[in-house]
Write an enzyme that holds these catalytic residues in place. Structure first.
Site, PDB file in Angstrom:
ATOM      1  N   MET A 137      22.265 -13.332  -0.628  1.00 23.24           N
ATOM      2  CA  MET A 137      20.875 -13.281  -0.897  1.00 23.24           C
ATOM      3  C   MET A 137      20.710 -13.288  -2.414  1.00 23.24           C
ATOM      4  SD  MET A 137      22.180 -11.005   1.543  1.00 23.24           S
ATOM      5  CE  MET A 137      23.127 -10.241   0.422  1.00 23.24           C
ATOM      6  N   PRO A 138      20.124 -14.185  -2.971  1.00 16.23           N
ATOM      7  CA  PRO A 138      19.232 -15.185  -2.402  1.00 16.23           C
ATOM      8  C   PRO A 138      19.933 -16.487  -2.009  1.00 16.23           C
ATOM      9  CG  PRO A 138      19.026 -15.231  -4.769  1.00 16.23           C
ATOM     10  CD  PRO A 138      20.005 -14.136  -4.442  1.00 16.23           C
ATOM     11  N   HIS A 139      19.210 -17.242  -1.207  1.00 18.74           N
ATOM     12  CA  HIS A 139      19.647 -18.588  -0.832  1.00 18.74           C
ATOM     13  C   HIS A 139      18.634 -19.570  -1.411  1.00 18.74           C
ATOM     14  CE1 HIS A 139      21.158 -21.981   1.388  1.00 18.74           C
ATOM     15  NE2 HIS A 139      19.925 -22.221   1.824  1.00 18.74           N
ATOM     16  N   SER A 198      23.775 -18.397  -2.595  1.00 20.63           N
ATOM     17  CA  SER A 198      24.177 -19.649  -1.948  1.00 20.63           C
ATOM     18  C   SER A 198      23.133 -20.709  -2.283  1.00 20.63           C
ATOM     19  CB  SER A 198      24.325 -19.478  -0.434  1.00 20.63           C
ATOM     20  OG  SER A 198      23.116 -19.028   0.133  1.00 20.63           O
TER      21      SER A 198
END
Length: 75
Positions: free
Chosen positions: A1-3, A41
């Site tokens: 997190m975050p993506h 990611s």
């Protein structure tokens, strides 16, 4: 997190360019959101121009109020 999910028209990016893009985006997210590198990611999806209307209809227009950078175009 975050993506982070990037959608764009097709680009001729080799693996080195994709890695550089990911590194730059990762650095910005770490700096602004205080995230860990291992938590981030990033997806890169290349969408044909004739298919962009579907992205606009499903993902951009319905979320206009939540966008922190709004597009300078409409569909």
């Amino acid at each position: 997190m975050p993506h982070i999910d990037i959608k764009c028209f097709p680009r001729e990016l080799d693996e080195q360019q994709k890695a550089a893009l990911a590194a730059d985006i990762t650095d910005v997210i770490i700096r602004h959101l205080n995230s860990k590198d291992s938590s981030i990611s990033i997806a890169l999806q290349q969408i044909q121009p004739e298919s962009w209307q579907a992205i606009w209809d499903a993902e951009i227009a319905p979320q206009m109020e939540a966008l922190i950078k709004k597009p300078g175009y409409s569909m």
